[in-house]
Scaffold this motif. Structure first.
Motif, PDB file in Angstrom:
ATOM      1  N   PHE A 175      -4.950   4.421  -3.714  1.00 18.98           N
ATOM      2  CA  PHE A 175      -5.342   3.456  -4.732  1.00 18.98           C
ATOM      3  C   PHE A 175      -5.922   4.204  -5.926  1.00 18.98           C
ATOM      4  CE2 PHE A 175      -6.105   1.100  -0.647  1.00 18.98           C
ATOM      5  CZ  PHE A 175      -4.952   0.333  -0.721  1.00 18.98           C
ATOM      6  N   ARG A 176      -5.072   4.611  -6.840  1.00 13.66           N
ATOM      7  CA  ARG A 176      -5.518   5.317  -8.024  1.00 13.66           C
ATOM      8  C   ARG A 176      -4.810   4.762  -9.256  1.00 13.66           C
ATOM      9  NH1 ARG A 176      -8.068  10.139  -7.611  1.00 13.66           N
ATOM     10  NH2 ARG A 176      -8.707   9.520  -9.713  1.00 13.66           N
ATOM     11  N   ASP A 177      -5.584   4.482 -10.275  1.00  7.71           N
ATOM     12  CA  ASP A 177      -5.048   4.107 -11.579  1.00  7.71           C
ATOM     13  C   ASP A 177      -6.142   4.370 -12.597  1.00  7.71           C
ATOM     14  OD1 ASP A 177      -2.930   2.586 -13.296  1.00  7.71           O
ATOM     15  OD2 ASP A 177      -4.846   1.626 -13.768  1.00  7.71           O
ATOM     16  N   GLU A 222      -9.720   2.357 -13.250  1.00  5.35           N
ATOM     17  CA  GLU A 222     -10.943   3.088 -12.936  1.00  5.35           C
ATOM     18  C   GLU A 222     -11.873   3.154 -14.146  1.00  5.35           C
ATOM     19  OE1 GLU A 222      -9.529   6.771 -11.331  1.00  5.35           O
ATOM     20  OE2 GLU A 222      -8.532   5.763  -9.654  1.00  5.35           O
ATOM     21  N   VAL A 223     -11.298   3.259 -15.344  1.00  3.10           N
ATOM     22  CA  VAL A 223     -12.125   3.215 -16.560  1.00  3.10           C
ATOM     23  C   VAL A 223     -12.812   1.863 -16.681  1.00  3.10           C
ATOM     24  CG1 VAL A 223     -12.018   3.095 -19.091  1.00  3.10           C
ATOM     25  CG2 VAL A 223     -10.912   4.978 -17.883  1.00  3.10           C
ATOM     26  N   GLY A 250      -1.829  -6.433  -6.001  1.00  6.10           N
ATOM     27  CA  GLY A 250      -3.089  -6.311  -5.269  1.00  6.10           C
ATOM     28  C   GLY A 250      -3.688  -4.915  -5.312  1.00  6.10           C
ATOM     29  N   VAL A 251      -2.947  -3.939  -5.839  1.00  8.30           N
ATOM     30  CA  VAL A 251      -3.455  -2.566  -5.911  1.00  8.30           C
ATOM     31  C   VAL A 251      -4.682  -2.505  -6.818  1.00  8.30           C
ATOM     32  CG1 VAL A 251      -2.934  -0.239  -6.719  1.00  8.30           C
ATOM     33  CG2 VAL A 251      -1.257  -1.482  -5.352  1.00  8.30           C
ATOM     34  N   GLU A 252      -4.621  -3.218  -7.932  1.00  9.83           N
ATOM     35  CA  GLU A 252      -5.761  -3.266  -8.848  1.00  9.83           C
ATOM     36  C   GLU A 252      -7.010  -3.785  -8.145  1.00  9.83           C
ATOM     37  OE1 GLU A 252      -5.669  -4.743 -13.290  1.00  9.83           O
ATOM     38  OE2 GLU A 252      -5.743  -6.441 -11.910  1.00  9.83           O
ATOM     39  N   ALA A 253      -6.854  -4.838  -7.340  1.00  4.73           N
ATOM     40  CA  ALA A 253      -7.978  -5.404  -6.595  1.00  4.73           C
ATOM     41  C   ALA A 253      -8.536  -4.378  -5.611  1.00  4.73           C
ATOM     42  CB  ALA A 253      -7.536  -6.664  -5.857  1.00  4.73           C
ATOM     43  N   ALA A 254      -7.649  -3.615  -4.971  1.00  2.69           N
ATOM     44  CA  ALA A 254      -8.086  -2.597  -4.019  1.00  2.69           C
ATOM     45  C   ALA A 254      -8.852  -1.475  -4.726  1.00  2.69           C
ATOM     46  CB  ALA A 254      -6.877  -2.022  -3.280  1.00  2.69           C
ATOM     47  N   ILE A 255      -8.407  -1.113  -5.934  1.00  4.34           N
ATOM     48  CA  ILE A 255      -9.110  -0.080  -6.704  1.00  4.34           C
ATOM     49  C   ILE A 255     -10.510  -0.560  -7.066  1.00  4.34           C
ATOM     50  CG2 ILE A 255      -9.142   1.182  -8.894  1.00  4.34           C
ATOM     51  CD1 ILE A 255      -6.057   1.163  -8.771  1.00  4.34           C
ATOM     52  N   LEU A 256     -10.625  -1.804  -7.497  1.00  5.09           N
ATOM     53  CA  LEU A 256     -11.938  -2.347  -7.861  1.00  5.09           C
ATOM     54  C   LEU A 256     -12.867  -2.387  -6.655  1.00  5.09           C
ATOM     55  CD1 LEU A 256     -10.833  -5.256 -10.228  1.00  5.09           C
ATOM     56  CD2 LEU A 256     -11.961  -3.126 -10.888  1.00  5.09           C
ATOM     57  N   ALA A 257     -12.317  -2.766  -5.498  1.00  2.00           N
ATOM     58  CA  ALA A 257     -13.135  -2.784  -4.284  1.00  2.00           C
ATOM     59  C   ALA A 257     -13.636  -1.382  -3.957  1.00  2.00           C
ATOM     60  CB  ALA A 257     -12.318  -3.342  -3.121  1.00  2.00           C
ATOM     61  N   SER A 303       4.029 -11.264  -3.393  1.00  2.00           N
ATOM     62  CA  SER A 303       4.650 -10.000  -2.988  1.00  2.00           C
ATOM     63  C   SER A 303       3.606  -8.884  -3.091  1.00  2.00           C
ATOM     64  CB  SER A 303       5.857  -9.697  -3.880  1.00  2.00           C
ATOM     65  OG  SER A 303       6.827 -10.710  -3.777  1.00  2.00           O
ATOM     66  N   PHE A 304       2.674  -8.896  -2.174  1.00  2.00           N
ATOM     67  CA  PHE A 304       1.549  -7.968  -2.245  1.00  2.00           C
ATOM     68  C   PHE A 304       1.884  -6.624  -1.615  1.00  2.00           C
ATOM     69  CE2 PHE A 304      -0.777 -12.187  -1.829  1.00  2.00           C
ATOM     70  CZ  PHE A 304      -1.007 -12.301  -3.192  1.00  2.00           C
ATOM     71  N   ASP A 305       1.271  -5.593  -2.156  1.00  2.00           N
ATOM     72  CA  ASP A 305       1.356  -4.260  -1.577  1.00  2.00           C
ATOM     73  C   ASP A 305       0.703  -4.285  -0.195  1.00  2.00           C
ATOM     74  OD1 ASP A 305       1.565  -1.120  -2.301  1.00  2.00           O
ATOM     75  OD2 ASP A 305      -0.304  -1.515  -1.219  1.00  2.00           O
ATOM     76  N   LEU A 306       1.404  -3.753   0.801  1.00  2.00           N
ATOM     77  CA  LEU A 306       0.915  -3.858   2.183  1.00  2.00           C
ATOM     78  C   LEU A 306      -0.402  -3.116   2.386  1.00  2.00           C
ATOM     79  CD1 LEU A 306       4.243  -3.501   4.211  1.00  2.00           C
ATOM     80  CD2 LEU A 306       2.966  -5.584   3.669  1.00  2.00           C
ATOM     81  N   ALA A 307      -0.520  -1.944   1.787  1.00  2.00           N
ATOM     82  CA  ALA A 307      -1.765  -1.186   1.942  1.00  2.00           C
ATOM     83  C   ALA A 307      -2.923  -1.899   1.262  1.00  2.00           C
ATOM     84  CB  ALA A 307      -1.589   0.219   1.372  1.00  2.00           C
ATOM     85  N   ALA A 308      -2.661  -2.481   0.073  1.00  2.00           N
ATOM     86  CA  ALA A 308      -3.711  -3.218  -0.636  1.00  2.00           C
ATOM     87  C   ALA A 308      -4.125  -4.451   0.151  1.00  2.00           C
ATOM     88  CB  ALA A 308      -3.226  -3.613  -2.028  1.00  2.00           C
ATOM     89  N   ALA A 309      -3.148  -5.137   0.734  1.00  2.00           N
ATOM     90  CA  ALA A 309      -3.437  -6.344   1.511  1.00  2.00           C
ATOM     91  C   ALA A 309      -4.251  -6.025   2.759  1.00  2.00           C
ATOM     92  CB  ALA A 309      -2.138  -7.037   1.909  1.00  2.00           C
TER      93      ALA A 309
END
Length: 234
Positions: free
Chosen positions: A16-18, A22-23, A47-54, A69-75
């Motif tokens: 989970f990197r972006d 992150e900024v 959902g990746v963005e949500a995972a990064i925020l978490a 259509s969510f990313d499995l790792a993020a979900a």
């Protein structure tokens, strides 16, 4: 981050990197006076963005989007649900932070979506909202999954829409809002509103911070910054 919240991210340090998210997380962390316990992402996409925020904020995060259509790792890391931004399935004051990034321009009844975000936000809770800048001269340059041919074609389509007076969200254009338009809409439902567009771009382009600051000082960012961002409180 507590042990329970950290568990889903163990062994996923690079999953989970972006940089841009992150900024935003860094700006949120600095401008939020109290720890964020429950955070809602409206228009969470994969959902990746949500995972990064978490991961960055140590919060319990729920993400909603019309597309599931969510990313499995993020979900597996955060709570992702199919939901309508104009009719959020949460009780009043369920969250102490609401985040929405590049979603409002896709919602015809965006004013209702903002009212719903305010409804589920606790008194004194904070928000962060970002959209494309409708006054931008160019857009899409930072799109990671697009070719230069795609970016040129999209910008030409935008300019054609401008030429015919149809560069508006209601006409299906990926137009977004000007800073003034977004601020006025946010002020109808939130008590405090602060533009963070310049601080955001100064951090995203740290190597060009002097030039970014100059654009802001001269007022040219109004046309050259591709997106606009606000934070505030209820």
């Amino acid at each position: 981050m507590t042990e329970d919240l950290a568990a889903p991210f163990e062994g996923m340090s690079t999953a989970f990197r972006d940089g841009k998210t992150e900024v935003l997380a860094g700006l949120i962390r600095e401008r939020t006076r109290s720890p964020i316990r429950r955070l809602l992402v409206v228009g969470c996409g994969s959902g990746v963005e949500a995972a990064i925020l978490a991961k960055e904020l140590g919060a319990q995060v729920v993400g909603v989007d019309m597309c599931s259509s969510f990313d499995l790792a993020a979900a597996a890391a955060v709570d992702l649900r199919r939901g309508d931004a104009t009719c959020l399935d949460f009780a009043n004051e369920s969250f102490d932070f609401v985040f929405s990034y590049h979603a409002l321009e896709h919602i015809p009844a965006y004013s209702k979506a903002l009212a719903e975000m305010a409804r589920v936000l606790s008194k004194g809770g904070a928000y962060c909202v970002g959209t494309p800048n409708r006054l931008r001269l160019f857009g899409y340059l930072g799109s990671k999954d697009a070719t230069w041919r795609d970016k040129i074609a999209w910008n030409l389509a935008d300019w054609k829409a401008r030429l015919f007076g149809r560069f508006r969200n209601e006409y299906g254009a990926h137009a977004g809002f000007s800073s003034g338009e977004l601020k006025a809409s946010l002020a109808r439902v939130f008590d405090q509103n602060e533009g963070i567009t310049l601080p955001y771009y100064r951090r995203v382009y740290q190597g060009y911070e002097v030039w970014v600051s100059l654009l802001g000082k001269l007022g040219l960012g109004r046309f050259l910054f591709p997106s606009v961002y606000f934070m505030g409180r209820k």
